[in-house]
Write a protein that holds these residues in place. Structure first.
Motif, PDB file in Angstrom:
ATOM      1  N   GLY A   9      70.538 -16.108 -15.142  1.00  0.00           N
ATOM      2  CA  GLY A   9      71.456 -15.577 -14.149  1.00  0.00           C
ATOM      3  C   GLY A   9      72.152 -16.705 -13.419  1.00  0.00           C
ATOM      4  N   ASP A  10      73.013 -16.316 -12.488  1.00  0.00           N
ATOM      5  CA  ASP A  10      73.740 -17.285 -11.679  1.00  0.00           C
ATOM      6  C   ASP A  10      74.104 -16.626 -10.345  1.00  0.00           C
ATOM      7  OD1 ASP A  10      75.265 -19.337 -10.675  1.00  0.00           O
ATOM      8  OD2 ASP A  10      76.985 -18.971 -11.989  1.00  0.00           O
ATOM      9  N   PRO A  11      73.306 -16.883  -9.276  1.00  0.00           N
ATOM     10  CA  PRO A  11      72.221 -17.862  -9.168  1.00  0.00           C
ATOM     11  C   PRO A  11      70.923 -17.323  -9.757  1.00  0.00           C
ATOM     12  CG  PRO A  11      72.484 -16.704  -7.104  1.00  0.00           C
ATOM     13  CD  PRO A  11      73.578 -16.198  -7.996  1.00  0.00           C
ATOM     14  N   ILE A  12      69.905 -18.164  -9.834  1.00  0.00           N
ATOM     15  CA  ILE A  12      68.639 -17.750 -10.425  1.00  0.00           C
ATOM     16  C   ILE A  12      67.432 -18.244  -9.636  1.00  0.00           C
ATOM     17  CG2 ILE A  12      68.286 -19.736 -11.965  1.00  0.00           C
ATOM     18  CD1 ILE A  12      67.780 -15.952 -12.758  1.00  0.00           C
ATOM     19  N   ALA A  13      67.637 -19.140  -8.681  1.00  0.00           N
ATOM     20  CA  ALA A  13      66.503 -19.742  -7.962  1.00  0.00           C
ATOM     21  C   ALA A  13      65.650 -18.705  -7.254  1.00  0.00           C
ATOM     22  CB  ALA A  13      67.010 -20.775  -6.957  1.00  0.00           C
ATOM     23  N   GLN A  14      66.274 -17.587  -6.846  1.00  0.00           N
ATOM     24  CA  GLN A  14      65.555 -16.588  -6.057  1.00  0.00           C
ATOM     25  C   GLN A  14      64.666 -15.674  -6.903  1.00  0.00           C
ATOM     26  OE1 GLN A  14      68.635 -16.309  -7.086  1.00  0.00           O
ATOM     27  NE2 GLN A  14      68.790 -14.249  -7.927  1.00  0.00           N
ATOM     28  N   SER A  15      64.758 -15.739  -8.226  1.00  0.00           N
ATOM     29  CA  SER A  15      64.067 -14.780  -9.083  1.00  0.00           C
ATOM     30  C   SER A  15      62.548 -14.877  -8.963  1.00  0.00           C
ATOM     31  CB  SER A  15      64.462 -14.998 -10.546  1.00  0.00           C
ATOM     32  OG  SER A  15      63.732 -14.128 -11.386  1.00  0.00           O
ATOM     33  N   LYS A  16      61.914 -13.717  -8.854  1.00  0.00           N
ATOM     34  CA  LYS A  16      60.453 -13.636  -8.824  1.00  0.00           C
ATOM     35  C   LYS A  16      59.868 -13.347 -10.208  1.00  0.00           C
ATOM     36  CE  LYS A  16      60.180 -11.998  -4.023  1.00  0.00           C
ATOM     37  NZ  LYS A  16      59.444 -13.153  -3.483  1.00  0.00           N
ATOM     38  N   SER A  17      60.718 -13.187 -11.205  1.00  0.00           N
ATOM     39  CA  SER A  17      60.229 -12.823 -12.535  1.00  0.00           C
ATOM     40  C   SER A  17      59.236 -13.819 -13.122  1.00  0.00           C
ATOM     41  CB  SER A  17      61.406 -12.621 -13.491  1.00  0.00           C
ATOM     42  OG  SER A  17      62.178 -11.505 -13.104  1.00  0.00           O
ATOM     43  N   PRO A  18      59.460 -15.154 -12.983  1.00  0.00           N
ATOM     44  CA  PRO A  18      58.456 -16.075 -13.527  1.00  0.00           C
ATOM     45  C   PRO A  18      57.073 -15.897 -12.910  1.00  0.00           C
ATOM     46  CG  PRO A  18      60.522 -17.227 -13.181  1.00  0.00           C
ATOM     47  CD  PRO A  18      60.673 -15.876 -12.534  1.00  0.00           C
ATOM     48  N   LEU A  19      57.001 -15.624 -11.606  1.00  0.00           N
ATOM     49  CA  LEU A  19      55.703 -15.385 -10.973  1.00  0.00           C
ATOM     50  C   LEU A  19      55.004 -14.196 -11.614  1.00  0.00           C
ATOM     51  CD1 LEU A  19      56.506 -15.886  -7.176  1.00  0.00           C
ATOM     52  CD2 LEU A  19      54.989 -17.299  -8.577  1.00  0.00           C
ATOM     53  N   ILE A  20      55.758 -13.128 -11.872  1.00  0.00           N
ATOM     54  CA  ILE A  20      55.170 -11.913 -12.429  1.00  0.00           C
ATOM     55  C   ILE A  20      54.673 -12.155 -13.844  1.00  0.00           C
ATOM     56  CG2 ILE A  20      55.640  -9.537 -13.110  1.00  0.00           C
ATOM     57  CD1 ILE A  20      57.784  -9.481 -10.875  1.00  0.00           C
ATOM     58  N   HIS A  21      55.542 -12.654 -14.699  1.00  0.00           N
ATOM     59  CA  HIS A  21      55.179 -12.811 -16.110  1.00  0.00           C
ATOM     60  C   HIS A  21      54.099 -13.866 -16.313  1.00  0.00           C
ATOM     61  CE1 HIS A  21      58.244 -10.293 -18.172  1.00  0.00           C
ATOM     62  NE2 HIS A  21      58.880 -10.439 -17.016  1.00  0.00           N
TER      63      HIS A  21
END
Length: 280
Positions: A9-21
């Motif tokens: 995405g753009d932006p992407i820094a805010q994504s919580k997806s890595p924490l979940i996966h």
């Protein structure tokens, strides 16, 4: 190299997806990783081309602004994603790229766990605020699940357009109204209210909606998760109403992607520990 998936995405820094996966990968002992990748719109085609030939790549979640831009770049499209007009999961399948959308199951999961089954053939009435991309997924989900929908847009014209898009010849079965008129539509017959807009998100104005006329068993569902406690949810809690926050939808969305990326379901029995991690 270990298998990997990612969110773009753009932006992407805010994504919580890595924490979940990565939480789920660790719990299951799977030797893989999930990461975030900044992809600008002018680099999306190059990103997709580079991943096609990477044997370690298991797919990606797609967030704004790429949910529609990615569609011409993939080979096969799930019918639901085609109807919604947005893709948020891309996975490789036998040398081809398949796109689908997890917004619908992610949205429905926490709602269907709480809302009572319709009695005597009646259908629960849900008021949805929004006519954008997220709202399209929400309205498709509710329509296909058999709920009665009242759709509120910035204008009644925009609400009517989305009703026609979702229901076609049956569009008249979806009630439509403009946001300034929505308070009058809320009464004890409304089982749930859904905010499918960005109003209430950090940096945005609150959703201008009064909950005073809702019945005591109503549910208020806000798909925004930053902040987690939006002004709408805070108002619902003050009234003692049941609430569903955007984090629940986010985890439900992630579960579908995880199965597609890694070939097995995530350990949902650990949801409480995951939520604590996400809120830390």
């Amino acid at each position: 190299m270990n298998p990997y998936a990612e969110v773009i995405g753009d932006p992407i820094a805010q994504s919580k997806s890595p924490l979940i996966h990565n939480f789920w990968l660790d719990r299951l002992g799977i030797a893989a990783v999930y990461r975030k990748q900044l992809v600008h719109p002018d680099g999306l085609a190059g990103y997709i081309a580079s991943r096609r030939d990477d044997p370690a790549w298991r797919g990606c979640n797609v967030t704004m602004p790429h949910k529609t831009l990615v569609i011409p770049l993939i080979d096969d499209l799930d019918p639901l994603a085609a109807a919604i007009g947005a893709v948020n999961i891309v996975v490789p399948r036998d040398g081809r790229l398949f796109g689908c959308n997890s917004d619908v199951p992610g949205f429905l999961e926490p709602l269907q766990a709480r809302i009572a089954a319709p009695a005597g053939g009646s259908r629960s009435r849900i008021l949805v605020v929004g006519t954008g991309g997220a709202a399209r997924a929400v309205v498709h989900a509710l329509w296909d699940a058999g709920f009665t929908i009242i759709l509120v847009g910035r204008t009644a014209t925009r609400a009517a357009a989305l009703a026609a898009e979702v229901a076609g010849a049956d569009a008249a079965a979806i009630g439509t109204a403009a946001l300034p008129d929505s308070d009058a539509l809320l009464d004890e017959s409304v089982a749930a209210v859904v905010n499918a807009t960005s109003l209430g998100m950090t940096g945005q104005s609150p959703l201008p909606l009064s909950l005073d006329r809702l019945g005591p068993d109503a549910i208020v569902y806000d798909i925004v998760y930053s902040p987690l406690e939006t002004p709408l949810l805070a108002a619902a809690r003050r009234r003692g109403l049941r609430v569903i926050d955007g984090l629940e939808m986010l985890v439900g969305q992630a579960a579908m992607g995880f199965r597609l990326f890694y070939g097995q379901p995530p350990p949902r029995a650990d949801d409480a520990a995951l939520r604590a991690l996400l809120l830390a």
